[in-house]
Design a protein around this motif. Structure first.
Motif, PDB file in Angstrom:
ATOM      1  N   ALA A  48      35.172 -39.817  25.862  1.00 15.25           N
ATOM      2  CA  ALA A  48      35.301 -39.693  24.407  1.00 15.25           C
ATOM      3  C   ALA A  48      36.476 -38.807  24.007  1.00 15.25           C
ATOM      4  O   ALA A  48      36.705 -38.589  22.815  1.00 15.25           O
ATOM      5  CB  ALA A  48      34.008 -39.131  23.820  1.00 15.25           C
ATOM      6  N   GLY A  49      37.209 -38.276  24.980  1.00 16.91           N
ATOM      7  CA  GLY A  49      38.373 -37.459  24.676  1.00 16.91           C
ATOM      8  C   GLY A  49      38.069 -35.983  24.488  1.00 16.91           C
ATOM      9  O   GLY A  49      38.879 -35.259  23.915  1.00 16.91           O
ATOM     10  N   TYR A  50      36.927 -35.523  24.998  1.00 20.56           N
ATOM     11  CA  TYR A  50      36.539 -34.121  24.854  1.00 20.56           C
ATOM     12  C   TYR A  50      36.668 -33.382  26.186  1.00 20.56           C
ATOM     13  O   TYR A  50      36.402 -33.946  27.255  1.00 20.56           O
ATOM     14  CB  TYR A  50      35.088 -34.003  24.376  1.00 20.56           C
ATOM     15  N   ALA A 184      29.106 -27.789  25.539  1.00 15.86           N
ATOM     16  CA  ALA A 184      30.011 -27.815  24.390  1.00 15.86           C
ATOM     17  C   ALA A 184      31.336 -28.410  24.813  1.00 15.86           C
ATOM     18  O   ALA A 184      31.799 -28.223  25.949  1.00 15.86           O
ATOM     19  CB  ALA A 184      30.211 -26.413  23.832  1.00 15.86           C
ATOM     20  N   GLY A 185      31.938 -29.136  23.902  1.00 17.86           N
ATOM     21  CA  GLY A 185      33.227 -29.755  24.188  1.00 17.86           C
ATOM     22  C   GLY A 185      34.166 -29.624  23.007  1.00 17.86           C
ATOM     23  O   GLY A 185      33.747 -29.366  21.880  1.00 17.86           O
ATOM     24  N   ALA A 186      35.458 -29.806  23.285  1.00 20.50           N
ATOM     25  CA  ALA A 186      36.472 -29.748  22.235  1.00 20.50           C
ATOM     26  C   ALA A 186      37.454 -30.892  22.420  1.00 20.50           C
ATOM     27  O   ALA A 186      37.834 -31.225  23.550  1.00 20.50           O
ATOM     28  CB  ALA A 186      37.212 -28.415  22.273  1.00 20.50           C
ATOM     29  N   SER A 187      37.815 -31.501  21.313  1.00 18.91           N
ATOM     30  CA  SER A 187      38.844 -32.531  21.302  1.00 18.91           C
ATOM     31  C   SER A 187      40.113 -31.906  20.725  1.00 18.91           C
ATOM     32  O   SER A 187      40.100 -31.379  19.607  1.00 18.91           O
ATOM     33  CB  SER A 187      38.404 -33.722  20.441  1.00 18.91           C
ATOM     34  N   LEU A 188      41.206 -31.953  21.494  1.00 15.25           N
ATOM     35  CA  LEU A 188      42.459 -31.302  21.093  1.00 15.25           C
ATOM     36  C   LEU A 188      43.544 -32.354  20.938  1.00 15.25           C
ATOM     37  O   LEU A 188      44.255 -32.684  21.899  1.00 15.25           O
ATOM     38  CB  LEU A 188      42.866 -30.260  22.144  1.00 15.25           C
ATOM     39  N   PRO A 189      43.689 -32.928  19.731  1.00 16.52           N
ATOM     40  CA  PRO A 189      44.625 -34.043  19.553  1.00 16.52           C
ATOM     41  C   PRO A 189      46.075 -33.671  19.805  1.00 16.52           C
ATOM     42  O   PRO A 189      46.885 -34.527  20.152  1.00 16.52           O
ATOM     43  CB  PRO A 189      44.403 -34.446  18.084  1.00 16.52           C
ATOM     44  N   TRP A 190      46.405 -32.392  19.656  1.00 18.54           N
ATOM     45  CA  TRP A 190      47.793 -31.985  19.835  1.00 18.54           C
ATOM     46  C   TRP A 190      48.187 -31.871  21.300  1.00 18.54           C
ATOM     47  O   TRP A 190      49.374 -31.791  21.631  1.00 18.54           O
ATOM     48  CB  TRP A 190      48.037 -30.627  19.165  1.00 18.54           C
TER      49      TRP A 190
END
Length: 225
Positions: A48-50, A184-190
């Motif tokens: 999922a991109g996380y 916990a996860g984070a999506s960082l588009p940059w």
């Protein structure tokens, strides 16, 4: 007589070109190392991109676990998303929510609750601080101040915004004795954009540095008979 080729000493503009070329190639190598590191980091994303932590036990004998203040400042749209997965470890239905810290503090004011103040990642070791109270918080799902919530059947997804926030994990009925497993996860588009920029910079520095170095050395040849 045969023609001979000799090299003129590196002086003036030639020397400057060679030095500049060498320094630019060094920048190319540094950019490539950065690009490789970012490529490695990108490979750690889930489907999922996380970028997601391992699943760990979060538990308290009180009515709720709330994170310490999460102060967020940044450019809108560049802060990414947060995903929290929570599941019950004792069979009780669970609730997870995120809201402004001031609303969370008012909600939990008169009840015994626990604040997650710090976390050591490797090995996982949370630090808690208990607050005392005699009341029982109202059912969390009935409150209207949450920005995002989950009942454990699906992840809590939150698009990060500026402000001061707290994440809360509770039993769905507000009762004491919370025992959950959380990741916990984070999506960082940059991050993908930064990776691409690093590889582009490496290619440009390589071309410029190689050109300067080759040009400085080439101009150093002289022919004679």
């Amino acid at each position: 007589m045969p023609t001979t080729v000799t090299k003129a000493p590196l002086t003036g503009g030639r020397l400057a070109a060679v030095i500049a070329g060498g320094l630019t190639l060094l920048l190319a190598a540094m950019a490539a190392v950065g690009g490789a590191g970012l490529t490695w980091a990108s490979s750690k994303q889930d489907d999922a991109g996380y970028y997601t932590t391992s699943t760990e036990r979060i538990a308290t004998s009180t009515s709720a676990i709330a994170t310490d203040d999460l102060d967020v400042e940044g450019v809108p749209g560049a802060l990414g998303k947060v995903r929290i997965n929570v599941a019950s470890a004792n069979g009780k239905p669970v609730f997870a929510g995120i809201a402004r810290t001031r609303d969370v503090e008012a909600y939990l004011l008169n009840s015994a609750h626990t604040t997650l103040t710090d976390v050591d990642v490797d090995p996982f070791e949370p630090s808690y601080e208990d607050s005392f109270g005699t009341g029982t918080p109202a059912r969390p799902a009935d409150q209207r101040f949450w920005i995002a919530t989950s009942d454990g059947s699906k992840p809590l997804d939150w698009k990060v915004q500026d402000g001061t926030w707290s994440v809360v994990v509770m039993n769905a009925d507000g009762s004491a004795g919370v025992d959950t497993r959380v990741s916990a996860g984070a999506s960082l588009p940059w991050l993908d954009e930064l990776e691409l920029a690093a590889w582009i910079a490496a290619a440009l520095f390589l071309a410029i540095g190689g050109g300067l170095l080759a040009g400085g050395l080439r101009r150093g040849t002289m022919g004679g008979e």
